[in-house]
Design a protein around this motif. Structure first.
Motif, PDB file in Angstrom:
ATOM      1  N   SER A 105       0.828  -1.202   0.000  1.00 35.63           N
ATOM      2  CA  SER A 105       0.000   0.000   0.000  1.00 35.63           C
ATOM      3  C   SER A 105       0.870   1.262   0.000  1.00 35.63           C
ATOM      4  O   SER A 105       0.598   2.219  -0.725  1.00 35.63           O
ATOM      5  N   ASP A 106       1.925   1.258   0.815  1.00 39.01           N
ATOM      6  CA  ASP A 106       2.864   2.389   0.849  1.00 39.01           C
ATOM      7  C   ASP A 106       3.538   2.559  -0.518  1.00 39.01           C
ATOM      8  O   ASP A 106       3.680   3.674  -1.028  1.00 39.01           O
ATOM      9  N   PHE A 107       3.975   1.441  -1.068  1.00 39.64           N
ATOM     10  CA  PHE A 107       4.639   1.445  -2.375  1.00 39.64           C
ATOM     11  C   PHE A 107       3.704   2.003  -3.453  1.00 39.64           C
ATOM     12  O   PHE A 107       4.102   2.833  -4.276  1.00 39.64           O
ATOM     13  N   LEU A 108       2.446   1.560  -3.430  1.00 38.59           N
ATOM     14  CA  LEU A 108       1.476   1.992  -4.436  1.00 38.59           C
ATOM     15  C   LEU A 108       1.195   3.490  -4.330  1.00 38.59           C
ATOM     16  O   LEU A 108       1.106   4.189  -5.345  1.00 38.59           O
ATOM     17  N   ASN A 109       1.077   3.991  -3.102  1.00 37.33           N
ATOM     18  CA  ASN A 109       0.823   5.424  -2.913  1.00 37.33           C
ATOM     19  C   ASN A 109       1.967   6.267  -3.463  1.00 37.33           C
ATOM     20  O   ASN A 109       1.740   7.301  -4.105  1.00 37.33           O
ATOM     21  N   ALA A 110       3.198   5.831  -3.225  1.00 37.11           N
ATOM     22  CA  ALA A 110       4.356   6.557  -3.740  1.00 37.11           C
ATOM     23  C   ALA A 110       4.391   6.489  -5.265  1.00 37.11           C
ATOM     24  O   ALA A 110       4.695   7.479  -5.947  1.00 37.11           O
ATOM     25  N   SER A 111       4.067   5.324  -5.812  1.00 40.72           N
ATOM     26  CA  SER A 111       4.057   5.142  -7.266  1.00 40.72           C
ATOM     27  C   SER A 111       2.992   6.019  -7.926  1.00 40.72           C
ATOM     28  O   SER A 111       3.212   6.561  -9.019  1.00 40.72           O
ATOM     29  N   LYS A 112       1.859   6.176  -7.254  1.00 49.47           N
ATOM     30  CA  LYS A 112       0.790   7.012  -7.800  1.00 49.47           C
ATOM     31  C   LYS A 112       1.198   8.474  -7.875  1.00 49.47           C
ATOM     32  O   LYS A 112       0.762   9.217  -8.755  1.00 49.47           O
ATOM     33  N   LYS A 113       2.059   8.903  -6.948  1.00 41.98           N
ATOM     34  CA  LYS A 113       2.578  10.277  -7.009  1.00 41.98           C
ATOM     35  C   LYS A 113       3.380  10.478  -8.300  1.00 41.98           C
ATOM     36  O   LYS A 113       3.285  11.522  -8.939  1.00 41.98           O
ATOM     37  N   ALA A 114       4.159   9.459  -8.650  1.00 39.82           N
ATOM     38  CA  ALA A 114       4.927   9.536  -9.897  1.00 39.82           C
ATOM     39  C   ALA A 114       4.001   9.560 -11.097  1.00 39.82           C
ATOM     40  O   ALA A 114       4.207  10.333 -12.041  1.00 39.82           O
ATOM     41  N   LEU A 115       2.965   8.722 -11.067  1.00 41.56           N
ATOM     42  CA  LEU A 115       2.005   8.692 -12.161  1.00 41.56           C
ATOM     43  C   LEU A 115       1.324  10.050 -12.326  1.00 41.56           C
ATOM     44  O   LEU A 115       1.179  10.559 -13.451  1.00 41.56           O
ATOM     45  N   GLU A 116       0.924  10.660 -11.214  1.00 47.34           N
ATOM     46  CA  GLU A 116       0.293  11.990 -11.253  1.00 47.34           C
ATOM     47  C   GLU A 116       1.231  13.008 -11.892  1.00 47.34           C
ATOM     48  O   GLU A 116       0.812  13.843 -12.690  1.00 47.34           O
ATOM     49  N   TRP A 117       2.505  12.938 -11.530  1.00 52.68           N
ATOM     50  CA  TRP A 117       3.492  13.891 -12.055  1.00 52.68           C
ATOM     51  C   TRP A 117       3.608  13.768 -13.570  1.00 52.68           C
ATOM     52  O   TRP A 117       3.591  14.769 -14.285  1.00 52.68           O
ATOM     53  N   PHE A 118       3.697  12.534 -14.064  1.00 51.71           N
ATOM     54  CA  PHE A 118       3.855  12.326 -15.503  1.00 51.71           C
ATOM     55  C   PHE A 118       2.565  12.654 -16.263  1.00 51.71           C
ATOM     56  O   PHE A 118       2.623  13.121 -17.403  1.00 51.71           O
ATOM     57  N   GLU A 119       1.419  12.418 -15.650  1.00 48.41           N
ATOM     58  CA  GLU A 119       0.152  12.786 -16.298  1.00 48.41           C
ATOM     59  C   GLU A 119       0.036  14.298 -16.437  1.00 48.41           C
ATOM     60  O   GLU A 119      -0.407  14.806 -17.476  1.00 48.41           O
ATOM     61  N   MET A 120       0.441  15.025 -15.396  1.00 47.94           N
ATOM     62  CA  MET A 120       0.399  16.486 -15.473  1.00 47.94           C
ATOM     63  C   MET A 120       1.416  17.010 -16.484  1.00 47.94           C
ATOM     64  O   MET A 120       1.149  17.947 -17.228  1.00 47.94           O
ATOM     65  N   LYS A 121       2.573  16.380 -16.531  1.00 50.84           N
ATOM     66  CA  LYS A 121       3.611  16.783 -17.485  1.00 50.84           C
ATOM     67  C   LYS A 121       3.126  16.560 -18.912  1.00 50.84           C
ATOM     68  O   LYS A 121       3.308  17.414 -19.787  1.00 50.84           O
ATOM     69  N   ALA A 122       2.483  15.413 -19.153  1.00 51.22           N
ATOM     70  CA  ALA A 122       1.972  15.108 -20.491  1.00 51.22           C
ATOM     71  C   ALA A 122       0.880  16.101 -20.892  1.00 51.22           C
ATOM     72  O   ALA A 122       0.817  16.542 -22.038  1.00 51.22           O
ATOM     73  N   ALA A 123       0.023  16.450 -19.933  1.00 49.90           N
ATOM     74  CA  ALA A 123      -1.046  17.411 -20.219  1.00 49.90           C
ATOM     75  C   ALA A 123      -0.469  18.772 -20.583  1.00 49.90           C
ATOM     76  O   ALA A 123      -0.966  19.454 -21.483  1.00 49.90           O
ATOM     77  N   SER A 124       0.600  19.161 -19.903  1.00 47.41           N
ATOM     78  CA  SER A 124       1.242  20.448 -20.191  1.00 47.41           C
ATOM     79  C   SER A 124       1.894  20.446 -21.566  1.00 47.41           C
ATOM     80  O   SER A 124       1.843  21.426 -22.300  1.00 47.41           O
ATOM     81  N   GLU A 125       2.514  19.315 -21.926  1.00 48.18           N
ATOM     82  CA  GLU A 125       3.208  19.233 -23.212  1.00 48.18           C
ATOM     83  C   GLU A 125       2.239  19.195 -24.385  1.00 48.18           C
ATOM     84  O   GLU A 125       2.601  19.537 -25.508  1.00 48.18           O
ATOM     85  N   ASP A 126       0.993  18.791 -24.127  1.00 47.77           N
ATOM     86  CA  ASP A 126      -0.019  18.761 -25.184  1.00 47.77           C
ATOM     87  C   ASP A 126      -0.501  20.165 -25.544  1.00 47.77           C
ATOM     88  O   ASP A 126      -1.129  20.366 -26.580  1.00 47.77           O
ATOM     89  N   LYS A 127      -0.202  21.126 -24.682  1.00 50.59           N
ATOM     90  CA  LYS A 127      -0.620  22.497 -24.925  1.00 50.59           C
ATOM     91  C   LYS A 127       0.530  23.298 -25.530  1.00 50.59           C
ATOM     92  O   LYS A 127       1.692  22.945 -25.374  1.00 50.59           O
ATOM     93  N   ASP A 128       0.184  24.400 -26.210  1.00 49.42           N
ATOM     94  CA  ASP A 128       1.202  25.358 -26.627  1.00 49.42           C
ATOM     95  C   ASP A 128       1.728  26.032 -25.374  1.00 49.42           C
ATOM     96  O   ASP A 128       1.046  26.105 -24.352  1.00 49.42           O
ATOM     97  N   ASP A 129       2.974  26.570 -25.476  1.00 48.65           N
ATOM     98  CA  ASP A 129       3.555  27.271 -24.330  1.00 48.65           C
ATOM     99  C   ASP A 129       2.646  28.383 -23.821  1.00 48.65           C
ATOM    100  O   ASP A 129       2.560  28.646 -22.632  1.00 48.65           O
TER     101      ASP A 129
END
Length: 236
Positions: A105-129
């Motif tokens: 459970s601890d491992f999964l929670n930490a992993s989800k933080k990484a997933l959130e980070w990459f999802e937000m990064k991908a969303a930002s890259e899909d937009k123009d600056d």
């Protein structure tokens, strides 16, 4: 979204436990498993590592030392038996740390933080600056969205940074280095003017000798940053 991950730990049992946890996590793909930082460094060139689960205490090269060689887009989750290393982990911009022994459970929670980070990064890259309007930072165990327009200035406080907002009376405090924050901000809008300060150029009221007036704040201009700051202001 799938994330490529590595695990690096000199304890065989810990390595196998992490391996089993990764196999149970649908959004993680294990692409590297190493029993030392030295071994990992030999296999690292040209490899895309999204997330690395990294032990801190290892012979020859510690996890903390190895972390400094990783790409800035690799999210680090430290695994350690010693809680006193947690703050040191944030100095190299670690996303989280897991204190051994930890559960799935601890491992999964930490992993989800990484997933959130990459999802937000991908969303930002899909937009123009021009469409990217703000930044997410972690504060008080939450991800806080702060608009670029609202940022007055950012102050470095050793292991933390403090973000001063136009709208919020309370500042936002987050464990992050000034360099990491500088990399996240658009260089056309924000200027590093001192080892401890980044300012929003659109919020500068006036410049007086060796200081910047921004809102109610007087910010010193560091000697190292003076030339580049003035060139930026003057459009050179």
């Amino acid at each position: 979204m799938k994330l490529n991950c590595w695990i690096v730990d000199d304890e065989p049992l810990a390595l196998e436990l992490l391996n089993s946890y990764v196999q149970k996590t649908p959004f993680l793909t294990l692409t590297g498993k190493h029993s030392s930082a030295v071994q990992a460094m030999k296999n690292m060139p040209n490899k895309q590592i999204d997330v690395i689960f990294l032990d801190i205490q290892m012979p020859e090269v510690s996890g903390m030392e190895f972390a400094r060689f990783l790409d800035k887009n690799t999210r680090i989750i430290f695994t350690t038996a010693f809680s006193e290393y947690a703050l040191d982990g944030y100095k190299v911009n670690a996303l989280d740390y897991l204190l051994k022994p930890f559960s799935y459970s601890d491992f999964l929670n930490a992993s989800k933080k990484a997933l959130e980070w990459f999802e937000m990064k991908a969303a930002s890259e899909d937009k123009d600056d021009s469409e990217v309007s703000g930044i997410f930072v972690r504060s008080d165990y939450k991800l806080v969205h702060i608009l670029f327009d609202d940022i007055l200035l950012i102050e470095g406080l050793k292991d933390y940074i403090k973000i001063f907002s136009v709208k919020e009376a309370k500042t936002v405090l987050t464990l992050m280095s000034m360099k990491a924050m500088e990399d996240e901000l658009p260089s056309t809008r924000f200027i590093r003017v001192h080892r401890s300060y980044i300012v929003n150029r659109d919020r500068i009221v006036r410049i007086e000798k060796n200081r910047i007036i921004i809102g109610k704040h007087e910010i010193p201009i560091g000697e190292t940053y003076r030339k580049s700051f003035m060139e930026t202001i003057n459009g050179k």
